[in-house]
Scaffold this active site. Structure first.
Site: not given
Ligand code: ADP
Length: 191
Positions: A89, A14, A128, A134, A145
């Protein structure tokens, strides 16, 4: 005005695709995950609040996430549109977003879902982990996740389908090809 969101499981690409599509459309790509990570790195108050949650693969509480997005969407660069990557989300976040957008009289146009194979995503995230280091890219956290995604986020696609806003794109394959697929799926919004 192009008001878009991208939905897809962890590892679906994404972030990469959102950056590319946002650039083509001349709108900001907004990644809640990237904003949270920057706050953790910068040791801000928000960063301190979310660090442990993120490292464990959990979702940051809606109150914090919604407040962050509300502020970000109020920035002047979002006046021409926005591409949210990783938000909403949860069902609560869907409703919060609807409220913010109603305040600005700028409804969401499209929710684009990247359709991918979950096992391939786990493999990709493990790769990754070795590459980018990360904190949330280890096998246990990745599984967590994925499970949270399935329980909390996958159901959002039904909401957007019902609103007639969902578009689905095959997210497997070559990165450039996927960008073109997405651009084609959104072509009627361009311009
Ligand atoms: P990924 O798509 O691999 O989960 P992201 O960078 O989108 O990676 O998100 C990393 C982390 O940031 C998530 O696992 C969560 O802890 C937090 N996070 C990101 N966006 C949200 C959201 N909309 N609601 C709650 N937590 C979020």
């Amino acid at each position: 005005m192009k008001n878009l969101i991208f939905i897809g499981p962890p590892g679906a690409g994404k972030g990469t695709q959102a950056e590319r599509i946002a650039e083509r459309f001349g709108i900001p790509a907004i990644s809640t995950g990237a904003i949270f990570r920057a706050n953790v790195k910068g040791k801000t108050e928000l960063g301190r609040q979310v660090e442990a949650i993120m490292a464990a693969g959990g979702y940051v509480p809606d109150e914090l996430t919604n407040a962050l997005v509300r502020d970000r969407l109020a920035q002047p660069d979002c006046a021409v549109g926005f591409l949210l990557d990783g938000y909403p989300r949860t069902v609560g976040q869907v409703h919060a977003l609807d409220t913010f957008l109603a305040e600005g009289e700028r409804p969401l146009e499209t929710a684009l879902e990247l359709i991918v194979d979950e096992d391939a995503m786990v493999a990709r995230l493990l790769a990754r982990a070795a590459d980018q280091g990360r904190a949330d890219d280890n096998e246990e956290t990745i599984r967590e996740r994925m499970a949270i995604y399935r329980a909390e986020t996958a159901p959002l696609t039904a909401i957007y389908a019902e609103q007639g806003k969902l578009r689905q794109v095959d997210g497997m394959g070559d990165i450039d090809e996927i960008t073109e697929r997405i651009a084609t799926a959104l072509a009627d919004l361009a311009g």
